[in-house]
Design a protein around this motif. Structure first.
Motif, PDB file in Angstrom:
ATOM      1  N   GLU A  48      26.222   1.257  37.951  1.00 29.34           N
ATOM      2  CA  GLU A  48      24.906   0.895  38.456  1.00 29.34           C
ATOM      3  C   GLU A  48      24.725   1.531  39.835  1.00 29.34           C
ATOM      4  OE1 GLU A  48      22.174  -3.133  39.014  1.00 29.34           O
ATOM      5  OE2 GLU A  48      24.265  -3.277  38.394  1.00 29.34           O
ATOM      6  N   GLY A  49      23.598   2.141  40.036  1.00 30.91           N
ATOM      7  CA  GLY A  49      23.371   2.886  41.277  1.00 30.91           C
ATOM      8  C   GLY A  49      23.402   4.378  41.012  1.00 30.91           C
ATOM      9  N   GLU A  50      24.240   4.796  40.058  1.00 34.70           N
ATOM     10  CA  GLU A  50      24.246   6.199  39.636  1.00 34.70           C
ATOM     11  C   GLU A  50      23.204   6.414  38.545  1.00 34.70           C
ATOM     12  OE1 GLU A  50      28.883   7.480  40.184  1.00 34.70           O
ATOM     13  OE2 GLU A  50      28.388   6.245  38.461  1.00 34.70           O
ATOM     14  N   ASP A  51      22.807   5.312  37.887  1.00 33.85           N
ATOM     15  CA  ASP A  51      21.795   5.353  36.844  1.00 33.85           C
ATOM     16  C   ASP A  51      20.948   4.088  36.995  1.00 33.85           C
ATOM     17  OD1 ASP A  51      21.517   7.362  34.472  1.00 33.85           O
ATOM     18  OD2 ASP A  51      20.908   5.433  33.649  1.00 33.85           O
ATOM     19  N   GLU A  52      19.944   3.911  36.127  1.00 34.29           N
ATOM     20  CA  GLU A  52      19.103   2.720  36.229  1.00 34.29           C
ATOM     21  C   GLU A  52      19.934   1.441  36.093  1.00 34.29           C
ATOM     22  OE1 GLU A  52      18.598   5.197  34.111  1.00 34.29           O
ATOM     23  OE2 GLU A  52      16.635   6.090  34.553  1.00 34.29           O
ATOM     24  N   ALA A  53      20.945   1.500  35.248  1.00 34.60           N
ATOM     25  CA  ALA A  53      21.899   0.399  35.071  1.00 34.60           C
ATOM     26  C   ALA A  53      23.221   1.039  34.679  1.00 34.60           C
ATOM     27  CB  ALA A  53      21.419  -0.559  33.985  1.00 34.60           C
ATOM     28  N   THR A  54      24.286   0.244  34.616  1.00 28.26           N
ATOM     29  CA  THR A  54      25.578   0.804  34.215  1.00 28.26           C
ATOM     30  C   THR A  54      25.450   1.448  32.842  1.00 28.26           C
ATOM     31  OG1 THR A  54      26.740  -0.891  35.475  1.00 28.26           O
ATOM     32  CG2 THR A  54      28.007   0.291  33.801  1.00 28.26           C
ATOM     33  N   LEU A  55      25.854   2.699  32.762  1.00 26.92           N
ATOM     34  CA  LEU A  55      25.731   3.455  31.513  1.00 26.92           C
ATOM     35  C   LEU A  55      27.110   3.571  30.869  1.00 26.92           C
ATOM     36  CD1 LEU A  55      23.477   5.053  29.939  1.00 26.92           C
ATOM     37  CD2 LEU A  55      24.391   7.107  31.010  1.00 26.92           C
ATOM     38  N   TYR A  56      27.379   2.662  29.924  1.00 22.74           N
ATOM     39  CA  TYR A  56      28.677   2.656  29.243  1.00 22.74           C
ATOM     40  C   TYR A  56      28.746   3.716  28.148  1.00 22.74           C
ATOM     41  CZ  TYR A  56      29.634  -1.895  31.423  1.00 22.74           C
ATOM     42  OH  TYR A  56      29.854  -2.906  32.313  1.00 22.74           O
ATOM     43  N   GLY A  57      27.634   3.925  27.481  1.00 21.06           N
ATOM     44  CA  GLY A  57      27.594   4.869  26.374  1.00 21.06           C
ATOM     45  C   GLY A  57      26.256   5.593  26.358  1.00 21.06           C
ATOM     46  N   PHE A  58      26.145   6.571  25.457  1.00 17.96           N
ATOM     47  CA  PHE A  58      24.972   7.441  25.397  1.00 17.96           C
ATOM     48  C   PHE A  58      24.310   7.287  24.034  1.00 17.96           C
ATOM     49  CE2 PHE A  58      28.174   8.986  28.221  1.00 17.96           C
ATOM     50  CZ  PHE A  58      27.471   9.368  29.355  1.00 17.96           C
ATOM     51  N   ASP A  59      23.019   7.058  24.038  1.00 17.16           N
ATOM     52  CA  ASP A  59      22.270   6.799  22.810  1.00 17.16           C
ATOM     53  C   ASP A  59      22.116   8.090  22.015  1.00 17.16           C
ATOM     54  OD1 ASP A  59      20.615   5.964  20.801  1.00 17.16           O
ATOM     55  OD2 ASP A  59      19.020   5.235  22.117  1.00 17.16           O
ATOM     56  N   ALA A  60      22.818   8.176  20.906  1.00 22.50           N
ATOM     57  CA  ALA A  60      22.814   9.404  20.108  1.00 22.50           C
ATOM     58  C   ALA A  60      21.525   9.595  19.327  1.00 22.50           C
ATOM     59  CB  ALA A  60      24.006   9.417  19.149  1.00 22.50           C
ATOM     60  N   THR A  61      20.646   8.589  19.307  1.00 21.23           N
ATOM     61  CA  THR A  61      19.334   8.783  18.676  1.00 21.23           C
ATOM     62  C   THR A  61      18.403   9.548  19.609  1.00 21.23           C
ATOM     63  OG1 THR A  61      18.379   6.712  19.516  1.00 21.23           O
ATOM     64  CG2 THR A  61      19.568   6.607  17.415  1.00 21.23           C
ATOM     65  N   SER A  62      18.771   9.649  20.880  1.00 23.72           N
ATOM     66  CA  SER A  62      17.924  10.292  21.878  1.00 23.72           C
ATOM     67  C   SER A  62      18.486  11.663  22.266  1.00 23.72           C
ATOM     68  CB  SER A  62      17.809   9.405  23.131  1.00 23.72           C
ATOM     69  OG  SER A  62      17.174  10.096  24.179  1.00 23.72           O
ATOM     70  N   VAL A  63      17.851  12.703  21.782  1.00 25.57           N
ATOM     71  CA  VAL A  63      18.281  14.070  22.125  1.00 25.57           C
ATOM     72  C   VAL A  63      18.165  14.298  23.628  1.00 25.57           C
ATOM     73  CG1 VAL A  63      17.744  16.515  21.842  1.00 25.57           C
ATOM     74  CG2 VAL A  63      17.772  15.014  19.847  1.00 25.57           C
ATOM     75  N   SER A  64      17.130  13.735  24.242  1.00 26.63           N
ATOM     76  CA  SER A  64      16.948  13.929  25.682  1.00 26.63           C
ATOM     77  C   SER A  64      18.076  13.266  26.473  1.00 26.63           C
ATOM     78  CB  SER A  64      15.589  13.382  26.134  1.00 26.63           C
ATOM     79  OG  SER A  64      15.523  11.978  25.969  1.00 26.63           O
ATOM     80  N   GLU A  65      18.554  12.092  26.023  1.00 29.70           N
ATOM     81  CA  GLU A  65      19.665  11.451  26.734  1.00 29.70           C
ATOM     82  C   GLU A  65      20.947  12.265  26.587  1.00 29.70           C
ATOM     83  OE1 GLU A  65      19.785   7.289  27.229  1.00 29.70           O
ATOM     84  OE2 GLU A  65      21.876   7.121  26.581  1.00 29.70           O
TER      85      GLU A  65
END
Length: 212
Positions: free
Chosen positions: A166-183
């Motif tokens: 948290e602070g590096e992103d909007e919230a703690t980013l544990y994983g990456f949403d594979a449905t989102s190509v942009s992510e």
């Protein structure tokens, strides 16, 4: 004319050095991917042929109906695997329930038409094993009823979950949403680059220290 001559020399020689020092400093100061969970379980307990140790691993959960997550697998294959699979210590591991071996083999065949799939691994466990392994990641996410999730995770060589605090992103980013190509394009690609660079820098440093 003399002033112009010195100006050209500055542009040609001094500015590139300054730029190099700036970016080198950035890598050293900011080129670390946050450690979110220390010591996750090793999938070697489910499959002795696959381990996280000494590997940079992308982990996914395709569930008991993997055909429902084919789009996720395709996105990860196109955006992440194809870009990084040639790195020596890089691998993919998909954790799936026992009984899905045939679907996994079919998926691997489908994804492998244009690329070497030797670093795509499938690990199979019973329901409790899959749930226990997922729990060891200690994220704020949950598996779906079929033991799948749309999120993919980065595990380092020492079995730590890496991501963004948290602070590096909007919230703690544990994983990456594979449905989102942009992510995948805008976040996961960058984070995989960072962890690969982190290990390359450490390797160079160790090599330099041995030569002293």
């Amino acid at each position: 004319m003399q002033v112009k001559k010195y100006l050209v020399l500055v542009i040609l020689f001094i500015l590139p050095i300054v730029a190099y020092l700036f970016f080198a400093s950035g890598v050293n100061n900011f080129g670390k991917l946050s450690m979110l969970t220390k010591g996750v379980d090793d999938v070697a307990t489910m499959d002795s042929d696959v381990t996280f140790k000494d590997k940079i691993t992308i982990v996914g959960f395709l569930g008991s109906n993997p055909e429902n997550k084919n789009g996720n697998a395709f996105n990860l294959n196109q955006k992440i695997y194809k870009r990084f699979y040639k790195f020596k210590d890089f691998q993919f591991v998909m954790v799936m329930p026992k009984g899905t071996e045939e679907q996994a083999a079919e998926l691997k065949k489908e994804l492998g038409h244009l690329i070497d799939m030797k670093k795509w691994n499938f690990v199979f466990g019973d329901e409790n094993q899959v749930k226990d392994f997922f729990a060891s990641l200690k994220t704020d996410l949950q598996l779906e009823d079929d033991l799948s999730t749309s999120y993919a995770f980065i595990i380092d060589k020492d079995l730590n979950l890496r991501g963004r605090s948290e602070g590096e992103d909007e919230a703690t980013l544990y994983g990456f949403d594979a449905t989102s190509v942009s992510e995948l394009n805008n976040k996961m690609v960058d984070d995989v680059k960072i962890i690969l660079a982190e290990y390359r820098l450490a390797l160079k440093k160790n090599s330099a220290d041995r030569q002293k």
